[in-house]
Design a protein around this motif. Structure first.
Motif, short mmCIF file in Angstrom:
data_model
loop_
_atom_site.label_atom_id
_atom_site.label_comp_id
_atom_site.label_asym_id
_atom_site.label_seq_id
_atom_site.Cartn_x
_atom_site.Cartn_y
_atom_site.Cartn_z
N ALA A 181 55.83 5.56 144.29
CA ALA A 181 56.05 4.76 145.49
C ALA A 181 57.11 3.69 145.25
O ALA A 181 57.96 3.43 146.11
N ALA A 182 57.09 3.10 144.07
CA ALA A 182 58.08 2.07 143.74
C ALA A 182 59.48 2.67 143.59
O ALA A 182 60.48 2.02 143.90
N GLU A 183 59.56 3.91 143.14
CA GLU A 183 60.84 4.56 142.87
C GLU A 183 61.45 5.21 144.11
O GLU A 183 62.67 5.38 144.19
N CYS A 184 60.65 5.55 145.10
CA CYS A 184 61.11 6.31 146.27
C CYS A 184 62.16 5.53 147.07
O CYS A 184 61.86 4.48 147.64
N PRO A 185 63.40 6.04 147.14
CA PRO A 185 64.45 5.32 147.86
C PRO A 185 64.25 5.34 149.38
O PRO A 185 64.75 4.46 150.08
N ALA A 186 63.48 6.30 149.88
CA ALA A 186 63.23 6.40 151.32
C ALA A 186 61.94 5.68 151.73
O ALA A 186 61.62 5.61 152.91
N SER A 187 61.20 5.16 150.75
CA SER A 187 59.93 4.46 150.99
C SER A 187 58.94 5.29 151.81
O SER A 187 58.31 4.78 152.74
N VAL A 188 58.81 6.56 151.47
CA VAL A 188 57.90 7.44 152.20
C VAL A 188 56.64 7.79 151.41
O VAL A 188 55.85 8.61 151.85
N ILE A 189 56.44 7.14 150.27
CA ILE A 189 55.24 7.37 149.47
C ILE A 189 54.42 6.09 149.49
O ILE A 189 54.94 5.00 149.25
N GLU A 190 53.13 6.23 149.77
CA GLU A 190 52.26 5.08 149.69
C GLU A 190 51.01 5.44 148.89
O GLU A 190 50.66 6.63 148.78
N ILE A 191 50.38 4.43 148.34
CA ILE A 191 49.17 4.63 147.55
C ILE A 191 47.99 4.28 148.44
O ILE A 191 47.94 3.17 148.99
N ARG A 192 47.08 5.22 148.59
CA ARG A 192 45.92 5.02 149.45
C ARG A 192 44.64 5.18 148.65
O ARG A 192 44.60 5.92 147.68
N VAL A 199 63.09 13.32 151.74
CA VAL A 199 64.36 14.04 151.63
C VAL A 199 64.44 14.88 150.36
O VAL A 199 65.49 15.42 150.04
N ALA A 200 63.35 15.00 149.62
CA ALA A 200 63.25 15.84 148.43
C ALA A 200 64.29 15.49 147.37
O ALA A 200 64.86 16.38 146.74
N CYS A 201 64.51 14.20 147.15
CA CYS A 201 65.51 13.77 146.16
C CYS A 201 65.03 13.97 144.73
O CYS A 201 65.82 14.08 143.81
N GLY A 202 63.70 13.97 144.52
CA GLY A 202 63.14 14.20 143.19
C GLY A 202 62.96 12.96 142.34
O GLY A 202 62.52 13.06 141.19
N CYS A 203 63.27 11.79 142.86
CA CYS A 203 63.10 10.55 142.08
C CYS A 203 61.64 10.36 141.67
O CYS A 203 61.36 9.93 140.55
N CYS A 204 60.72 10.68 142.55
CA CYS A 204 59.30 10.51 142.25
C CYS A 204 58.84 11.47 141.15
O CYS A 204 58.03 11.12 140.31
N VAL A 205 59.39 12.66 141.16
CA VAL A 205 59.03 13.67 140.15
C VAL A 205 59.41 13.17 138.76
O VAL A 205 58.64 13.32 137.80
#
Length: 70
Positions: A55-66, A19-25
């Motif tokens: 990934a820990a910060e993403c509120p939508a849980s759409v980032i994963e570490i691979r 959702v492009a919230c920017g928390c990860c940035v």
């Protein structure tokens, strides 16, 4: 003797649900993430070290570490 490939960890964003919230940035220590065209987060794989903070910060849980072999 065969050389072993190094395995690296990288963040991967599911762009279809971001959702492009920017928390990860805000939490990326290397500035490896940016919001692409105001629509989704994009990871610069050359800068990402796979620390997992995004990934820990993403509120939508759409980032994963691979793991990615180089």
């Amino acid at each position: 003797m065969q050389k072993k490939n190094r395995v690296f960890r990288r963040a991967v964003v599911d762009g279809s649900h971001c959702v492009a919230c920017g928390c990860c940035v805000k939490v990326c220590p290397l500035g490896a993430i940016e919001i692409y065209r105001g629509v989704r987060a994009a990871v610069n794989a050359e800068r990402c070290v796979g620390c997992g903070r995004c990934a820990a910060e993403c509120p939508a849980s759409v980032i994963e570490i691979r793991e990615a072999a180089e």
